[in-house]
Design a protein around this motif. Structure first.
Motif, short mmCIF file in Angstrom:
data_model
loop_
_atom_site.label_atom_id
_atom_site.label_comp_id
_atom_site.label_asym_id
_atom_site.label_seq_id
_atom_site.Cartn_x
_atom_site.Cartn_y
_atom_site.Cartn_z
N VAL A 140 41.38 32.65 36.43
CA VAL A 140 40.17 32.67 37.25
C VAL A 140 40.44 33.58 38.43
N GLY A 141 39.37 34.07 39.06
CA GLY A 141 39.59 34.93 40.21
C GLY A 141 38.30 35.34 40.89
N TRP A 142 38.45 35.87 42.09
CA TRP A 142 37.31 36.29 42.89
C TRP A 142 37.64 37.64 43.54
N GLY A 143 36.67 38.55 43.55
CA GLY A 143 36.85 39.81 44.26
C GLY A 143 36.91 41.01 43.34
N ARG A 144 36.65 42.18 43.95
CA ARG A 144 36.65 43.44 43.18
C ARG A 144 38.03 43.74 42.62
N GLU A 145 39.09 43.49 43.42
CA GLU A 145 40.43 43.75 42.94
C GLU A 145 40.78 42.86 41.74
N ALA A 146 40.26 41.63 41.76
CA ALA A 146 40.52 40.69 40.67
C ALA A 146 39.95 41.20 39.36
N LEU A 147 38.85 41.94 39.43
CA LEU A 147 38.23 42.51 38.23
C LEU A 147 39.21 43.42 37.51
N MET A 148 39.77 44.37 38.24
CA MET A 148 40.69 45.32 37.62
C MET A 148 42.01 44.67 37.23
N MET A 166 35.87 35.57 36.10
CA MET A 166 36.03 36.37 37.30
C MET A 166 34.68 36.48 38.00
N VAL A 167 34.64 36.11 39.28
CA VAL A 167 33.42 36.25 40.07
C VAL A 167 33.59 37.51 40.91
N ILE A 168 32.76 38.50 40.67
CA ILE A 168 32.97 39.83 41.25
C ILE A 168 31.70 40.31 41.96
N PRO A 169 31.82 41.26 42.87
CA PRO A 169 30.63 41.77 43.57
C PRO A 169 29.69 42.48 42.60
N ARG A 170 28.44 42.52 42.97
CA ARG A 170 27.44 43.21 42.15
C ARG A 170 27.79 44.69 42.01
N LEU A 229 43.38 36.65 43.65
CA LEU A 229 42.68 36.65 44.93
C LEU A 229 42.91 37.96 45.68
N SER A 230 42.00 38.24 46.61
CA SER A 230 42.16 39.39 47.51
C SER A 230 41.41 39.06 48.79
N HIS A 231 41.50 39.96 49.75
CA HIS A 231 40.80 39.75 51.02
C HIS A 231 39.28 39.87 50.84
N ASP A 232 38.56 39.36 51.82
CA ASP A 232 37.11 39.56 51.92
C ASP A 232 36.36 39.06 50.69
N VAL A 233 36.57 37.80 50.32
CA VAL A 233 35.83 37.23 49.19
C VAL A 233 34.97 36.04 49.64
N ASP A 234 34.63 36.00 50.93
CA ASP A 234 33.84 34.88 51.44
C ASP A 234 32.49 34.76 50.75
N ASP A 235 31.93 35.90 50.32
CA ASP A 235 30.63 35.87 49.67
C ASP A 235 30.72 35.44 48.20
N GLY A 307 41.89 34.82 50.81
CA GLY A 307 40.80 34.40 49.94
C GLY A 307 40.36 32.97 50.17
N GLY A 308 40.62 32.43 51.37
CA GLY A 308 40.18 31.07 51.67
C GLY A 308 41.16 29.99 51.28
N GLY A 309 42.32 30.38 50.74
CA GLY A 309 43.35 29.41 50.40
C GLY A 309 42.91 28.32 49.45
N PRO A 310 42.32 28.64 48.29
CA PRO A 310 41.87 27.59 47.36
C PRO A 310 43.02 26.77 46.77
N CYS A 311 44.24 27.32 46.84
CA CYS A 311 45.39 26.59 46.30
C CYS A 311 46.43 26.30 47.38
N THR A 312 46.03 26.41 48.64
CA THR A 312 46.93 26.13 49.76
C THR A 312 46.52 24.82 50.41
N TYR A 313 47.46 23.92 50.55
CA TYR A 313 47.16 22.57 51.05
C TYR A 313 46.60 22.59 52.47
N HIS A 314 45.51 21.85 52.66
CA HIS A 314 44.95 21.58 53.98
C HIS A 314 44.43 20.14 53.93
#
Length: 681
Positions: A140-148, A166-170, A229-235, A307-314
């Protein structure tokens, strides 16, 4: 009466019973019209989308065609240039080759196969760490870099991959056609979902993320989940808790921004409201093993909350409540959000029992697959091919553009003073240890401190980072690297005024974006050197003086009652000079810097050669790991032909740069840089 006659009679009776009802007919017509309207709306949306994609495709084809045409014209133009101009072209060529080598090295189609290996049987190696595969791989992944990255990853593991999303930008899939070597397999097991609108989350991104969370809940202990993951995937990485709406969530986050809450505070609140951030994805996927693959501008150690730390404990405890209390927002939020924030004792899951001493999940491992450090390694190798010594400095510089320029100039000057024996290692360390942009340790100083016997033909300082831009104007055209190049030119000029010995060296700067596009321009970056800043002002003053003289001459002719032809000619000369004067005034370095309009200056002088344009046919790169920089330092040679330096510091008496010239004679000695005037558009 026969059976057939009875049937006919019943049909006639039914027809008689159907009476015309105008109200029902009107309602029926409205329903049909509504259905037709919806159908037509869908058709219009599809047509508009197809037309937009066609226009984008044609624009891309035109861009490539124009690029090829410019390249052909440039070959012809360059052949006619003077010797000193050709020397400048050689400098640009070598520096751009170094930068482009760095950019190409972080292409996912290049770097993923280098760092991820599969033996074709059952062993997957990621940066030499081995994992056993048995048809248990998910992604699974998010972001333009994740696509490639996901496409390259699937080509490596093949059928070992069971399923992925993969959830990627339009428009990302459309733009992938510029990278045919990295396009997903036709029988790909990865589903690509485009989401996000204008940098903000939308329903499609949220639905896709919810689907991913549901899938991850079903994973077992034997499974391996790859998270890209990559930076700037808040959207894209957005999944509000089910008890609140997206509108409520962003209303609260926007209020925090307006109250100048810190980034850390905003992220704590965002994690509290999210069903996937702050370790929730890891909690859902447990007991599966999780491997995070990151593309970022960080160096060797991954940043926990990329990328928001989806797998980092908080722990998602009472911190969010404390923050909202601090900003007096508790009474100003919706009841559903308030209920969620006031849950100060988070529910413990089985995954939370798997924490180590550093509060990290034991079943989660992170790897940085592509970063600036990778680019700099490749740049260093390319630098050697030009007989120059590569000096690898900081790959994660941070600060404002002006801070970057000042510190880069300082670093370059210290290297020159060191090789000239003017400073010691200790002095260099003292001056750079507290640098806000590029701090150096005593060990690093010992490693890079230059010696004359190791100088070779010169050296290249190699750096990377991501500067912050202060936007003073929204109408300007440029980018961080273009501004940095001009600021470097300004501060290098001031430095050479302070230390004349620096004028014995030719120093050039080049900054390039790993993304392939700098700011809101098609250029990837820009060159900077002293004359880029200094030469415009004397030319402007000179043309300004000519304009004033011509204007006075015209006034005098009018006063003396000269002939109409003389007055008309004088007026025409004034208009011509005024036009040129305004062209120079528009590209004064300080003016374009204040207006964030550096691209205007850089494309106006030297046939636009000061702009870095990648030779690759790709429109832009899908791997954005920040910006990379080269500072080229070469010592002035005394056995030159007079074209190597503009300053008269050569000891060779026969050198043309030491020959006396009259005040009015324009000297064309500029290996370190020469600026021509702006061209008429």
């Amino acid at each position: 009466m026969s059976t057939q006659q009875k049937k006919k009679q019943k049909k006639k009776q039914k027809k008689k019973q159907k009476e015309f009802d105008p109200i029902k007919e009107e309602e029926r017509a409205k329903r049909i019209a509504t259905i037709e309207k919806k159908r037509q709306d869908v058709i219009d949306i599809v047509k508009e989308s197809l037309a937009k994609r066609l226009s984008e495709k044609l624009a891309l084809q035109k861009y490539r065609s124009d690029k090829e045409e410019r390249a052909e014209k440039k070959i012809i133009t360059d052949a006619k240039k003077s010797k000193s101009e050709k020397q400048m072209l050689q400098i640009r060529e070598s520096m751009s080759t170094i930068i482009e080598a760095g950019i190409k090295s972080v292409y996912t189609s290049v770097i993923v196969p280098k760092k991820i290996k599969y033996d074709g049987k059952s062993t997957l190696s990621i940066k030499e760490v081995k994992y056993k595969l048995k048809n248990n791989l998910h992604i699974v992944g998010w972001g333009r870099e994740a696509l490639m990255m996901s496409s390259a990853f699937e080509r490596i593991v093949g059928k070992q991959l069971k399923k992925g999303w993969m959830v990627i930008p339009r428009k990302s899939v459309f733009m992938m056609w510029t990278f045919p070597e990295a396009f997903p397999k036709l029988d790909s097991r990865i589903t690509y979902i485009e989401g996000g609108t204008d940098g903000k989350p939308d329903d499609k991104a949220i639905q896709a993320t919810r689907k991913i969370t549901e899938y991850c809940k079903k994973l077992k202990k034997k499974d391996i989940l790859i998270v890209m993951l990559s930076h700037d995937v808040d959207d894209l990485l957005c999944c509000p808790r089910e008890t609140i709406t997206l509108t409520d969530k962003f209303r609260l986050l926007n209020r925090l921004k307006q109250l100048n809450a810190t980034t850390e505070e905003i992220n704590i609140v965002r994690n509290k409201l999210s069903a996937i951030r702050g370790g929730d994805l890891a909690r859902l996927a447990y007991p599966a093993k999780i491997i995070i693959l990151i593309t970022s501008d960080v160096a060797d150690e991954p940043v926990d909350f990329i990328g928001g730390g989806p797998c980092t404990y908080h722990h998602k405890g009472e911190e969010a409540l404390t923050i909202l209390t601090k900003y007096n927002l508790i009474s100003k939020i919706s009841q559903s959000v308030r209920n969620l924030i006031q849950e100060t004792v988070p529910s413990e899951t089985a995954a939370d029992s798997q924490l180590d001493n550093q509060q990290k999940y034991k079943f989660v491992q992170s790897y940085v697959i592509a970063c600036n450090a990778d680019a700099i390694e490749c740049m260093a190798t390319t630098t050697y091919t030009y007989g120059l010594l590569p000096v690898k400095l900081n790959s994660v510089c941070s600060g404002t553009i002006e801070e970057f320029a000042r510190e880069y100039v300082k670093m370059a000057s210290l290297m020159i003073l060191a090789v000239e024996g003017k400073i010691t290692k200790f002095e260099m360390y003292e001056m750079m240890k507290d640098s806000t942009v590029c701090p150096l340790t005593d060990q690093k100083v010992r490693e890079i401190f230059p010696l004359k016997e190791e100088w070779a033909l010169g050296m290249c300082l190699l750096l990377g980072g991501r500067p912050t831009v202060e936007l003073r104007s929204n109408n300007g055209k440029g980018g961080p690297n273009q501004e940095l190049a001009l600021y470097f030119a300004r501060y290098w000029h001031l430095r050479t005024e302070q230390y004349p010995i620096l004028r014995m060296y030719t120093v050039w700067f080049l900054g390039g974006s790993s993304y392939g596009r700098d700011g809101n321009t098609d250029a990837a970056g820009a060159f900077g050197y002293k004359n880029l800043y200094t030469d415009i002002y004397p030319k402007y003053n000179k043309i300004n003086d000519k304009y004033r003289d011509a204007h006075l001459e015209w006034i005098n002719l009018v006063d003396k009652m000269a002939t109409d032809e003389e007055i008309l000619n004088a007026r025409g000369k004034v208009n011509d000079l005024d036009k040129i004067r305004k062209m120079y005034a528009a590209i004064l370095p300080d003016k374009v810097l204040n207006e964030n309009n550096t691209n205007l200056l850089l494309r106006s002088v030297n046939d636009g050669d000061e702009l870095l344009e990648l030779k690759s046919g790709n429109y832009y790169n899908f791997t954005n790991v920040g910006d990379i920089y080269v500072i080229r330092i070469v010592r002035f040679q005394c056995n030159c032909d007079g074209l190597c330096h503009i300053d008269k510091l050569c000891d060779d008496k026969e050198c043309l740069s030491n020959r006396t010239a009259s005040i009015n004679e324009e000297i064309n000695l500029s290996f370190c840089g020469k600026i021509d005037g702006p061209k008429n558009s």
